[in-house]
Design a protein around this motif. Structure first.
Motif, short mmCIF file in Angstrom:
data_model
loop_
_atom_site.label_atom_id
_atom_site.label_comp_id
_atom_site.label_asym_id
_atom_site.label_seq_id
_atom_site.Cartn_x
_atom_site.Cartn_y
_atom_site.Cartn_z
N MET B 75 96.75 -139.34 -8.54
CA MET B 75 96.29 -140.04 -7.35
C MET B 75 97.31 -141.08 -6.91
O MET B 75 97.57 -141.27 -5.72
CB MET B 75 94.94 -140.70 -7.63
N GLY B 76 97.90 -141.78 -7.90
CA GLY B 76 98.85 -142.84 -7.59
C GLY B 76 100.12 -142.30 -6.94
O GLY B 76 100.65 -142.90 -6.01
N THR B 77 100.60 -141.15 -7.41
CA THR B 77 101.81 -140.56 -6.82
C THR B 77 101.54 -140.17 -5.37
O THR B 77 102.33 -140.48 -4.47
CB THR B 77 102.24 -139.33 -7.64
N ALA B 78 100.42 -139.50 -5.17
CA ALA B 78 100.06 -139.12 -3.79
C ALA B 78 99.97 -140.37 -2.92
O ALA B 78 100.48 -140.40 -1.79
CB ALA B 78 98.73 -138.38 -3.79
N ALA B 79 99.35 -141.42 -3.46
CA ALA B 79 99.19 -142.65 -2.70
C ALA B 79 100.55 -143.26 -2.36
O ALA B 79 100.79 -143.68 -1.22
CB ALA B 79 98.36 -143.66 -3.48
N ALA B 80 101.47 -143.25 -3.34
CA ALA B 80 102.79 -143.84 -3.10
C ALA B 80 103.51 -143.09 -1.99
O ALA B 80 104.10 -143.71 -1.09
CB ALA B 80 103.61 -143.81 -4.39
N PHE B 84 104.49 -144.96 1.43
CA PHE B 84 105.90 -145.03 1.77
C PHE B 84 106.15 -144.65 3.22
O PHE B 84 107.01 -145.21 3.89
CB PHE B 84 106.69 -144.12 0.83
N ARG B 85 105.40 -143.67 3.71
CA ARG B 85 105.64 -143.20 5.08
C ARG B 85 104.78 -143.89 6.12
O ARG B 85 104.78 -143.50 7.28
CB ARG B 85 105.38 -141.68 5.17
N LEU B 86 104.01 -144.87 5.71
CA LEU B 86 103.16 -145.55 6.69
C LEU B 86 104.02 -146.23 7.74
O LEU B 86 104.97 -146.94 7.41
CB LEU B 86 102.28 -146.60 5.97
N ARG B 87 103.68 -146.01 9.00
CA ARG B 87 104.46 -146.64 10.06
C ARG B 87 103.93 -148.03 10.36
O ARG B 87 104.66 -148.96 10.60
CB ARG B 87 104.38 -145.80 11.35
N LEU B 156 110.95 -143.71 -4.35
CA LEU B 156 110.95 -143.15 -3.00
C LEU B 156 111.91 -143.92 -2.10
O LEU B 156 112.62 -143.35 -1.28
CB LEU B 156 109.54 -143.21 -2.41
N GLN B 157 111.91 -145.25 -2.30
CA GLN B 157 112.79 -146.08 -1.48
C GLN B 157 114.26 -145.81 -1.78
O GLN B 157 115.10 -145.84 -0.89
CB GLN B 157 112.47 -147.57 -1.69
N GLN B 158 114.55 -145.51 -3.07
CA GLN B 158 115.94 -145.23 -3.44
C GLN B 158 116.41 -143.86 -2.95
O GLN B 158 117.59 -143.61 -2.79
CB GLN B 158 116.10 -145.28 -4.96
N PRO B 184 111.36 -133.91 -7.72
CA PRO B 184 112.37 -134.14 -8.77
C PRO B 184 113.05 -135.50 -8.62
O PRO B 184 113.38 -136.15 -9.61
CB PRO B 184 113.38 -133.02 -8.54
N GLU B 185 113.23 -135.96 -7.37
CA GLU B 185 113.87 -137.25 -7.16
C GLU B 185 113.04 -138.40 -7.74
O GLU B 185 113.57 -139.35 -8.28
CB GLU B 185 114.10 -137.50 -5.65
N ILE B 186 111.72 -138.31 -7.56
CA ILE B 186 110.89 -139.44 -7.99
C ILE B 186 110.29 -139.21 -9.38
O ILE B 186 109.51 -140.02 -9.87
CB ILE B 186 109.75 -139.71 -6.98
N MET B 187 110.70 -138.10 -10.01
CA MET B 187 110.12 -137.75 -11.31
C MET B 187 110.20 -138.86 -12.35
O MET B 187 109.22 -139.13 -13.04
CB MET B 187 110.78 -136.48 -11.85
N PRO B 188 111.36 -139.52 -12.48
CA PRO B 188 111.42 -140.58 -13.51
C PRO B 188 110.33 -141.63 -13.30
O PRO B 188 109.72 -142.10 -14.25
CB PRO B 188 112.82 -141.20 -13.30
#
Lengths: 285, 645
Positions: B75-80, B84-87, B156-158, B184-188
């Motif tokens: 749930m937290g990943t989906a939320a992030a 992140f894309r909220l305008r 996500l920001q990076q 894969p980018e945000i996997m860590p």
């Protein structure tokens, strides 16, 4: 472009479950704390519970003290001391870590996290064995024919317990900020004539501030509200705000317990907002 | 690393691992003490693996932590990703604030707030119990979520924002781009979040304490509830096993990660490793999800369940070569009634703790074991059901002295389980025989700094009231003020206000005088350090108490509950319990039994069963009774007044 709109919609949907969850299980329960805090046992509106926190007094040797204000003050004092010690002890180690070879970093971080996996109650119990008057530490001191120390049951013992339990929460955020810092900044400062202290004060510390702020938050908050450490390591002599809330809960005084919780929450929220504002202004400057 | 840095790091590690070393060492202690090491032994490891309740608590803790970690990570990943894309800046700020709340709220407030809501909603819908596994899971997910989000958001920001777009330009569907490029980018971040959530959930005590419900007990709660009796080295053995398991896991993952560790190749390897890790993480996630589902759904027992709510460490449970009474009941029930039952056994730390849970409607139990004054209170408040004694024929074995006592004058609601009284335990090597005999020993300045007092208000006030000759059940606040004055006068002499810590402190010689329950003296004397010689006496005026089986109104299966109570009065379980707990037993089968008397020894029989004929009389005169809510509030306030000094 249509596809991208679809994507945006999907992302909105991804946020949905969390939004609903946060509403139901983060915001609404806080309303319940307020609701209980401002009602009596029959759920009629009252401000008595709140007033009691600020006005209840007790007399001892002719001196009048405000019971709960004193308890709150004590909790705050011990929590602040613990946080400062954590910061002083943790900051250098975070720096050392961030400047070590990658492999060493990994191993040390793992070592720092391991104690967090041992049960917190058991860890506190083990400290009792160490700090007792007849405990490991004093046996050791006697072996070296040094004078034994009396720690258990003092504020010092409670602070040791708090520092120990929340220490990793101070190190990790500071470390993660420092690890991302560009080492060349330090070199540049040095080339421009800064001494070591100057580098720390003008370069490293300001850049690590976000990590410090979250470390301070993560140590201060749990130590201000703990109710187990003070019972075990303080020999039951330090009655903190967490003990007061738990005591009222066990005495089936839910409304007053909620009132104490409510006041604590408001004070902390204001404190944190001020700290955030300070951090932002520093970051802007 | 510079030498100074090395030394500093070593010192920090010493600080971090000193208590862990203590755990490791004392888990191999031959004796039951946590402060006196008397020889190497694997005894407590064997004990641990025989302790079904503790192993059950470990299983519960793991199930809860895994479920909470997996669900909050998903749930937290989906939320992030969504946040992140909220305008909208306003919306973004709102989400950030809400996400921060569980982090800057002390966990005691998170726990209380959720408990208040669950109980309120439960009452609204008239549910028999409002707290259970699911409410605990909700609570754990709630406090784990922010940590997951705060781990994933920075990743996500990076990430280079043009990456997913490039993937879509190359013909990926948005979903595929998300899966193949973004994840894969945000996997860590996701993995760190998962580990953090798991760790936090595993170690949480406070929030669990407020939201724990029926029969689902986690390890921290089980340990906390041992606070009337003692925490045994068994728990240290468990911690040692956990320590080595984690160590092994971490070493293994480190080996896989670094491989033939040449740092130059690291970057190349990292991308390969991260792919491997992604697959690994998905694999582990899938296994966990399936395992969880299996535990939750297949593991659900189909046989009738009896929910028993008792004090911590208050039943013979098969440890230390004792008889396993709960297993015994299940076997006995199968043999006598022809079908299987399961006992779901949960513990509490105090009468008040139990009352708070039951009266809020948070939990529902079939059999409870309150003390006398609490029985009186619950009876008056209509929280108990009258027992059907046709189903409890063994009641005939209860000694006459233990019938018709004030809390249940007509013997309708309770079956006595144990009785005991408060006394004084002292180290004969340090305390003058001449100073013993009454309560004054606890106020004797000669022993300043070596005296232990109760850390619970009623018992502590009791010692002062008995000393002063006051009525412990007085409804005159002046009497309580007088007792408070005595406690304040005693305060400078008191080393510590204790409950279960009393064992360690008396056994090791840390303190010389304490007041505690008579039966516990035998347990301490068994584990005393060399140079300590514990002795016991009971002052003339002291608190006599009875703990008894009762059936609360929320009981779901009354006949089964009565069968259980009846079984507890049978010879074998009754003797086993009496020998395990070391308190007096009101059952004639026990106290008239020669083998039992021999096992306990002469001193114990003399202390526990001095003269049963005048038990009833002394009991009616000195026992604690139920006080009015107003009086209880006053006592609580006075207690706080004592404790803030």
């Amino acid at each position: 472009m249509k596809e991208k709109n679809g994507l945006r919609l999907a992302r909105r949907l991804a946020l949905g479950p969390y939004g609903l969850w946060a509403m139901l299980f983060i915001l609404v329960p806080l309303l319940f704390v307020a609701y209980y805090a401002f009602t009596d046992n029959d759920f009629a509106f009252t401000t008595d519970n709140i007033a009691r926190f600020f006005t209840a007094t007790s007399v001892s040797d002719g001196v009048v003290t405000h019971t709960y204000l004193l308890i709150f003050w004590r909790s705050l004092k011990l929590a602040v001391i613990s946080t400062v010690i954590c910061l002083l002890m943790g900051y250098p180690i975070a720096y050392i870590l961030s400047r070590s070879p990658l492999r060493t970093q990994k191993i040390l971080i793992t070592l720092i996290m391991i104690p967090m996996w041992m049960n917190f109650l058991i860890r506190t119990y083990a400290w009792m064995t160490i700090l007792q008057d007849t405990g490991i530490l004093n046996s050791f001191l006697r072996l070296l024919s040094l004078r034994p120390v009396h720690i258990i049951g003092t504020e010092g013992a409670v602070v040791i317990g708090m520092v120990y339990d929340y220490f990793p929460y101070m190190i990790l955020p500071i470390y993660s900020v420092m690890a991302k810092m560009d080492v060349r900044l330090e070199e540049a400062a040095r080339d421009l004539g800064c001494n070591s202290f100057g580098v720390l004060r003008r370069v490293i510390f300001p850049l690590s501030l976000p990590g410090v702020i979250s470390g301070v938050t993560m140590v201060l908050i749990p130590s201000i509200s703990t109710f187990y450490i003070s019972q075990k390591l303080g020999n039951g002599k330090f009655y903190l705000i967490g003990d007061a809330i738990e005591g009222q809960y066990v005495a089936n005084n839910l409304h007053f317990a909620a009132a104490i919780a409510f006041i604590l929450m408001v004070i902390l929220l204001i404190g944190m907002a001020l700290m955030q504002r300070y951090a932002n202004s520093r970051a802007a400057a | 690393m510079k030498t100074s840095a090395k030394i500093y790091t070593a010192l920090i590690m010493l600080f971090l691992f000193a208590p862990i070393a203590i755990l490791l060492i004392f888990s191999f202690n031959a004796a039951k003490s946590l402060s006196v090491f008397s020889g190497f032994s694997l005894y407590w490891y064997r004990e641990l693996f025989r302790d079904a309740e503790t192993l059950g608590a470990v299983r519960n803790t793991l199930v809860l932590a895994l479920s909470a970690a997996v669900l909050s990570t998903a749930m937290g990943t989906a939320a992030a990703v969504g946040i992140f894309r909220l305008r909208s800046k306003v919306l973004r700020a709102a989400y950030d604030t809400v996400t921060n709340i569980p982090m800057i709220n002390p966990d005691i407030i998170t726990g209380i707030s959720l408990m208040l809501m669950f109980v309120f909603v439960g009452r609204l819908f008239g549910a028999a119990t409002s707290l259970n596994f699911w409410t605990m899971l909700i609570a754990h997910i709630t406090f784990c979520l922010p940590y997951v989000i705060l781990q994933v958001l920075p990743k996500l920001q990076q990430m280079d924002a043009s990456l997913p777009e490039a993937a879509m330009d190359l013909g990926c569907t948005p979903f595929r781009a998300f899966l193949k490029v973004e994840i894969p980018e945000i996997m860590p971040g996701i993995v760190t979040g998962l580990i953090m959530a798991f760790t936090l959930s595993l170690d949480d005590f406070v929030i669990s304490y407020f939201t724990a419900g029926n029969g689902f007990q986690t390890l921290p709660i089980r340990i906390y509830n041992m606070t009337k009796k003692t925490v045994t080295p068994k728990m240290y053995a468990l911690s040692t096993i956990i320590f080595f398991t984690i160590l092994a896991l971490l070493i293994m993952t480190n080996l896989i990660d670094t491989g033939p560790g040449v740092e130059k190749q690291e970057k190349k390897e990292r991308s390969a490793a991260s792919k491997r890790r992604t697959k690994l993480a998905f694999g582990i996630g899938a296994v966990l999800a399936v395992g969880m589902a299996a535990v939750l759904f297949l593991g659900a027992p189909k046989k009738p369940v009896l929910n028993v709510y008792n004090w911590g460490e208050y039943i013979s449970d098969g440890s230390e070569d004792s008889f396993d009474v709960l297993q015994g009941f299940e076997d006995w029930y199968l043999a006598n009634y022809g079908h299987e039952v399961e006992v779901n056994y949960t513990t509490f730390a105090s009468n008040e703790d139990m009352y708070a849970k039951l009266s809020s409607g948070a939990v529902s139990y079939d059999v409870i074991v309150p003390s006398d004054y609490m029985i009186a209170r619950m009876r008056e408040e209509g929280m108990l059901l009258p027992l059907d004694f046709d189903n409890i024929p063994n009641y005939q074995y209860i000694g006459e002295s233990f019938k018709n006592l004030y809390y249940d004058p007509d013997n309708l609601y309770s079956v006595p389980y144990t009785y005991n009284f408060t006394g004084i335990i002292y180290d004969a090597n340090r305390v003058d025989e001449a100073d013993t005999g009454d309560w004054d020993l606890l106020w004797n300045p000669k022993y300043a700094g070596q005296i232990l007092q109760f850390n619970n208000s009623r018992d502590a006030f009791g010692t002062a009231q008995y000393k002063l000759g006051l009525d412990v059940n007085s409804d005159d606040p002046a009497d309580w003020q007088a007792a408070l004055a005595a406690l304040k006068e005693q305060q400078p002499l008191v080393k510590s206000y204790v409950m279960d810590e009393v064992y360690n402190m008396m056994e090791s010689g840390e303190a010389a005088v304490c007041t505690y329950y008579a039966g516990d003296y035998f347990i301490m004397a068994d584990a005393q350090a060399p140079g300590v010689e514990l002795s016991f006496y009971a002052p003339e005026r002291t608190n006599y108490f009875v703990d008894a089986f009762c059936i609360p109104t929320c009981c779901q299966n009354k006949e089964l509950a009565e069968a259980f109570i009846n079984y507890m009065l049978e010879y074998e379980p009754a003797v086993a319990n009496a020998e395990y707990i070391c308190y007096g037993c009101p059952n004639r089968l026990v106290y008239e039994d020669g083998a039992y008397a021999e096992d306990m020894g002469e001193e114990a029989m003399e202390i526990l069963y001095p003269n049963l004929d005048d038990f009833g009389e002394k009991y009616e005169q000195f026992a604690f009774r139920n006080l009015s809510p107003a009086m209880l509030g006053t006592i609580n306030t006075l207690w706080e007044e004592l404790k803030i000094n």
